[in-house]
Design a protein around this motif. Structure first.
Motif, mmCIF file in Angstrom:
data_model
loop_
_atom_site.group_PDB
_atom_site.id
_atom_site.type_symbol
_atom_site.label_atom_id
_atom_site.label_comp_id
_atom_site.label_asym_id
_atom_site.label_seq_id
_atom_site.Cartn_x
_atom_site.Cartn_y
_atom_site.Cartn_z
ATOM 1 N N ARG A 1 43.612 -7.453 28.684
ATOM 2 C CA ARG A 1 44.000 -8.559 27.801
ATOM 3 C C ARG A 1 45.243 -8.199 26.978
ATOM 4 O O ARG A 1 46.038 -9.068 26.639
ATOM 5 N N ARG A 2 45.396 -6.928 26.678
ATOM 6 C CA ARG A 2 46.540 -6.480 25.886
ATOM 7 C C ARG A 2 47.762 -6.172 26.746
ATOM 8 O O ARG A 2 48.809 -5.747 26.226
ATOM 9 N N GLY A 3 47.620 -6.331 28.054
ATOM 10 C CA GLY A 3 48.743 -6.083 28.952
ATOM 11 C C GLY A 3 48.969 -4.624 29.263
ATOM 12 O O GLY A 3 50.057 -4.233 29.708
ATOM 13 N N VAL A 4 47.948 -3.779 29.049
ATOM 14 C CA VAL A 4 48.070 -2.346 29.283
ATOM 15 C C VAL A 4 47.775 -2.031 30.742
ATOM 16 O O VAL A 4 46.752 -2.455 31.294
ATOM 17 N N THR A 5 48.673 -1.267 31.380
ATOM 18 C CA THR A 5 48.467 -0.800 32.747
ATOM 19 C C THR A 5 47.671 0.494 32.718
ATOM 20 O O THR A 5 47.976 1.398 31.946
ATOM 21 N N LEU A 6 46.653 0.596 33.567
ATOM 22 C CA LEU A 6 45.826 1.787 33.624
ATOM 23 C C LEU A 6 46.277 2.655 34.787
ATOM 24 O O LEU A 6 46.385 2.184 35.929
ATOM 25 N N GLU A 7 46.585 3.933 34.504
ATOM 26 C CA GLU A 7 46.978 4.883 35.550
ATOM 27 C C GLU A 7 46.005 6.067 35.511
ATOM 28 O O GLU A 7 45.974 6.819 34.548
ATOM 29 N N GLU A 8 45.212 6.205 36.592
ATOM 30 C CA GLU A 8 44.157 7.211 36.596
ATOM 31 C C GLU A 8 44.474 8.429 37.464
ATOM 32 O O GLU A 8 43.653 9.343 37.570
ATOM 33 N N THR A 9 45.654 8.480 38.036
ATOM 34 C CA THR A 9 46.068 9.666 38.787
ATOM 35 C C THR A 9 46.415 10.780 37.808
ATOM 36 O O THR A 9 47.139 10.539 36.831
ATOM 37 N N PRO A 10 45.929 11.980 38.011
ATOM 38 C CA PRO A 10 46.225 13.081 37.074
ATOM 39 C C PRO A 10 47.723 13.360 36.959
ATOM 40 O O PRO A 10 48.501 13.081 37.873
ATOM 41 N N ILE A 11 48.110 13.925 35.831
ATOM 42 C CA ILE A 11 49.506 14.268 35.559
ATOM 43 C C ILE A 11 49.784 15.676 36.052
ATOM 44 O O ILE A 11 49.011 16.613 35.774
ATOM 45 N N ALA A 12 50.892 15.850 36.768
ATOM 46 C CA ALA A 12 51.306 17.179 37.221
ATOM 47 C C ALA A 12 52.184 17.857 36.183
ATOM 48 O O ALA A 12 51.986 19.018 35.838
ATOM 49 N N ARG A 13 53.182 17.106 35.660
ATOM 50 C CA ARG A 13 54.106 17.683 34.683
ATOM 51 C C ARG A 13 54.947 16.574 34.076
ATOM 52 O O ARG A 13 54.968 15.444 34.585
ATOM 53 N N LEU A 14 55.663 16.901 32.996
ATOM 54 C CA LEU A 14 56.628 15.993 32.407
ATOM 55 C C LEU A 14 58.027 16.475 32.758
ATOM 56 O O LEU A 14 58.298 17.679 32.779
ATOM 57 N N THR A 15 58.926 15.523 33.006
ATOM 58 C CA THR A 15 60.308 15.845 33.321
ATOM 59 C C THR A 15 61.219 14.930 32.521
ATOM 60 O O THR A 15 60.758 13.990 31.860
ATOM 61 N N GLY A 16 62.530 15.167 32.588
ATOM 62 C CA GLY A 16 63.470 14.333 31.840
ATOM 63 C C GLY A 16 63.143 14.335 30.366
ATOM 64 O O GLY A 16 62.657 15.326 29.821
ATOM 65 N N LEU A 17 63.410 13.203 29.705
ATOM 66 C CA LEU A 17 63.048 13.089 28.298
ATOM 67 C C LEU A 17 61.569 12.771 28.136
ATOM 68 O O LEU A 17 60.878 13.380 27.313
ATOM 69 N N ALA A 18 61.081 11.814 28.934
ATOM 70 C CA ALA A 18 59.681 11.388 28.800
ATOM 71 C C ALA A 18 59.171 10.805 30.111
ATOM 72 O O ALA A 18 58.469 9.794 30.127
ATOM 73 N N ASP A 19 59.548 11.410 31.235
ATOM 74 C CA ASP A 19 59.091 10.957 32.542
ATOM 75 C C ASP A 19 57.845 11.734 32.941
ATOM 76 O O ASP A 19 57.718 12.926 32.674
ATOM 77 N N VAL A 20 56.926 11.045 33.617
ATOM 78 C CA VAL A 20 55.661 11.651 34.021
ATOM 79 C C VAL A 20 55.615 11.769 35.532
ATOM 80 O O VAL A 20 55.725 10.768 36.248
ATOM 81 N N GLU A 21 55.491 12.996 36.012
ATOM 82 C CA GLU A 21 55.288 13.222 37.436
ATOM 83 C C GLU A 21 53.789 13.352 37.679
ATOM 84 O O GLU A 21 53.116 14.207 37.108
ATOM 85 N N LEU A 22 53.262 12.478 38.538
ATOM 86 C CA LEU A 22 51.833 12.464 38.824
ATOM 87 C C LEU A 22 51.491 13.426 39.960
ATOM 88 O O LEU A 22 52.375 13.894 40.688
ATOM 89 N N ALA A 23 50.199 13.709 40.111
ATOM 90 C CA ALA A 23 49.743 14.653 41.125
ATOM 91 C C ALA A 23 50.065 14.182 42.540
ATOM 92 O O ALA A 23 50.184 15.002 43.459
#
Length: 295
Positions: free
Chosen positions: A185-207
């Motif tokens: 209802r709030r427009g939030v996207t759910l991402e359930e794949t685990p995080i591998a690492r962060l790159t760039g300024l605030a980019d998320v690389e998933l598993a």
């Protein structure tokens, strides 16, 4: 003999010291220079100082305190505290010893960050904990919320005020059906794949190899007192949704008579504005305890 020894010379500690100095009381501040917000380049949400480098706010505040002749300032870390009300002794890591009638613990807290590769290096730059402090500057862009536990759902529910939200559960939390419906209802996207690492300024690389770019990331840290002094003194501690903090009463006195605490280490939630207000109140209450020691 000092009237008050303040352990921790950041925003709360200095705000308390100012009230006491203006009452012409002798105040010693012992400070190691480790402000909690030393990782950020600008402080936000603090009236009159919005967008200012926190190091500049701190330096100007200390300069103002130094105009009062009853201030002493020692750049050191408090290692041991002994004694009782009206006769405390504080020993620093350099071996210096100081005496004071009252103690104020304004040591701040340490943040326990999620163990994600690349996160610590981006703390205060692309990864934050307080949307009121850093959300506006993300310009309603894409924002990721990294879960650390059940309380993270509240960050995911609140942050749509500041941008387009993706809630990264990272195997730390699984929303139930009602929570999933609320996020949708709030427009939030759910991402359930685990995080591998962060790159760039605030980019998320998933598993799975996908990279999700964000304007910024938020996560809930667990906090605990930055100094072991309170525990060594025997001050009662309490568990909050943010972590461990020192228990105080309305006057900011701890469970140990004559020992007071203020700022992030003794209240929640945590912002510079709230720390300054808490410190100012603690300083006034400390002064009252000196005027009416049996009151």
């Amino acid at each position: 003999m000092q009237d008050v020894i303040v352990i921790g010379g950041s925003y709360a500690g200095m705000a308390a010291a100012l009230q006491l100095l203006r009452a012409r009381r002798k105040v010693l501040v012992i400070d190691a220079g480790q402000r909690r917000n030393r990782f950020v380049s600008a402080s936000h949400g603090f009236l009159g100082q919005d967008g200012v480098d926190p190091a500049r706010i701190w330096a100007e505040a200390r300069a103002q305190l130094r105009a009062y002749p009853t201030l002493s300032w020692v750049e050191a870390t408090a290692a041991e505290v002994s004694g009782a009300k009206d006769d405390f002794r504080v020993t620093t890591t350099t071996g210096e010893q100081f005496a004071g009638r009252r103690l104020l613990l304004a040591t701040g807290v340490s943040d326990e960050l999620p163990e994600i590769e690349g996160l610590a290096a981006r703390w205060g730059k692309g990864v934050f904990h307080c949307p009121y402090c850093h959300g506006y500057e993300l310009d309603q862009g894409r924002i990721g919320v990294i879960a650390t536990g059940p309380m993270s759902i509240h960050q995911a529910q609140l942050l749509p005020e500041w941008g387009e939200i993706t809630f990264l559960t990272n195997d730390r939390f699984s929303p139930d059906a009602d929570q999933r419906a609320d996020l949708a209802r709030r427009g939030v996207t759910l991402e359930e794949t685990p995080i591998a690492r962060l790159t760039g300024l605030a980019d998320v690389e998933l598993a799975d190899g996908r990279i999700l770019p964000f304007a910024g990331l938020f996560t809930a840290t667990r906090t605990s007192p930055a100094s072991p002094v309170a525990a060594a003194l025997g001050c009662a501690l309490s568990e909050t949704i943010f972590g461990l903090q020192i228990q105080t009463g309305d006057s900011k006195e701890t469970s140990i008579p004559g020992v007071y605490a203020c700022g992030d280490v003794a209240r929640a939630p945590h912002t510079v504005s709230l720390a300054v207000g808490d410190g100012a109140w603690a300083g006034a209450q400390l002064h009252r305890s000196l005027v009416w020691p049996d009151g």
